[in-house]
Design an enzyme around this catalytic site. Structure first.
Site, short mmCIF file in Angstrom:
data_model
loop_
_atom_site.label_atom_id
_atom_site.label_comp_id
_atom_site.label_asym_id
_atom_site.label_seq_id
_atom_site.Cartn_x
_atom_site.Cartn_y
_atom_site.Cartn_z
N ARG A 18 -7.92 2.48 1.43
CA ARG A 18 -7.52 3.68 0.66
C ARG A 18 -6.33 3.35 -0.25
O ARG A 18 -5.32 4.05 -0.27
CB ARG A 18 -7.16 4.84 1.60
N ARG B 251 -2.75 7.41 -6.19
CA ARG B 251 -2.99 7.31 -4.74
C ARG B 251 -4.49 7.41 -4.43
O ARG B 251 -5.21 8.16 -5.07
CB ARG B 251 -2.28 8.44 -4.00
N CYS C 232 0.83 -1.21 0.00
CA CYS C 232 0.00 0.00 0.00
C CYS C 232 0.87 1.27 0.00
O CYS C 232 1.47 1.57 -1.02
CB CYS C 232 -0.97 -0.07 1.17
N HIS D 145 -3.28 -5.44 1.90
CA HIS D 145 -2.58 -5.62 3.18
C HIS D 145 -2.63 -7.06 3.69
O HIS D 145 -3.50 -7.39 4.51
CB HIS D 145 -3.26 -4.75 4.25
N GLU E 64 -0.83 -8.40 5.81
CA GLU E 64 -0.50 -8.43 7.25
C GLU E 64 -1.75 -8.28 8.12
O GLU E 64 -1.68 -8.48 9.33
CB GLU E 64 0.54 -7.34 7.58
N1 GLN Z 1 -3.46 6.41 1.10
C1 GLN Z 1 -2.20 6.10 1.68
C2 GLN Z 1 -1.09 6.85 0.96
O1 GLN Z 1 -1.30 7.39 -0.07
C3 GLN Z 1 -1.95 4.61 1.62
C4 GLN Z 1 -2.97 3.90 2.44
C5 GLN Z 1 -2.46 2.66 3.11
O2 GLN Z 1 -1.24 2.43 3.20
N2 GLN Z 1 -3.34 1.90 3.67
O3 GLN Z 1 0.01 6.87 1.43
#
Ligand code: GLN
Length: 200
Positions: free
Chosen positions: A134, A105, A78, A169, A171
């Site tokens: 996100r 992003r 992410c 994710h 994890e």
């Molecule tokens: N939106 C975050 C970013 O742009 C990433 C989100 C996440 O790591 N869960 O850094």
């Protein structure tokens, strides 16, 4: 073998537990000195802008870039994926540029819009529950990038040599197969390092 987890910012503890669950030693990495003590590095989810800013302040950013060029294995989830990407949109920012992907992003919505989805991963014998928060969306990728998983026609897991990324994710599940995949990349790297150089 020690696998480092960047503790600059983000959910690094969860990654640490996953690696420990696999019986591998881990270390939280916050400086370039720490980086020299580990055989591979995981960059967790969090806030990429903050991560990049702190990594630059501590010198970790430059040291990591140098090491990745020599084959050091790294895995970004992410925000960690954003830190490793070649090009970032929304908003453009400097990144390590070690995997040839262009990412948007927050493309999968705001924090409240987090979701999970079962996905097929190349080489895995059964689907994997991918948790998206996100998440960045990979909008394009270069010829050297191997896509290991897609969601709705967009790549969500990619590898370019010693660089692995997921926009989800692993994890945050109790399924350690993606971490195990990365552990194997680190093992391969160690074997290569121990091999005598052909012309030495
Ligand atoms: N939106 C975050 C970013 O742009 C990433 C989100 C996440 O790591 N869960 O850094």
């Amino acid at each position: 073998m020690v696998i480092g987890v960047s503790g600059v910012q983000g959910d690094f503890r969860e990654h640490k537990w996953m690696i420990e669950k696999l019986g591998i030693e881990t270390m939280v990495v916050k400086s370039s000195e720490d980086l020299d003590k580990v055989d591979g590095l995981i960059i967790p989810g969090g806030e990429s802008t903050t991560m990049i800013r702190i990594m630059k302040m501590t010198g970790l950013f430059e040291r990591l870039r140098e090491k990745i060029k020599t084959g050091f294995p790294v895995y970004g989830t992410c925000a960690g994926l954003i830190v490793l990407a070649k090009e970032i949109e929304n908003y453009p920012q400097e990144s390590l540029g070690v995997i040839d992907i262009k990412v948007m992003r927050n493309a999968y919505g705001r924090q409240v819009d987090s979701f999970d989805e079962m996905i097929e991963i190349k080489g895995f014998d059964r689907p994997f529950k991918a948790v998206f928060i996100r998440a960045p969306r990979i909008d394009s990728y270069g010829p050297d990038v191997e896509v290991l998983a897609f969601l709705d026609n967009s790549p969500v897991m990619c590898r370019q040599g010693n660089v692995l990324v997921t926009s989800f994710h692993p994890e945050l599940t109790d399924d350690a197969r993606v971490h195990e995949y990365f552990v194997n990349m680190v093992k391969e790297y160690r074997v290569q390092q121990e091999m005598p150089k052909a012309n030495a």
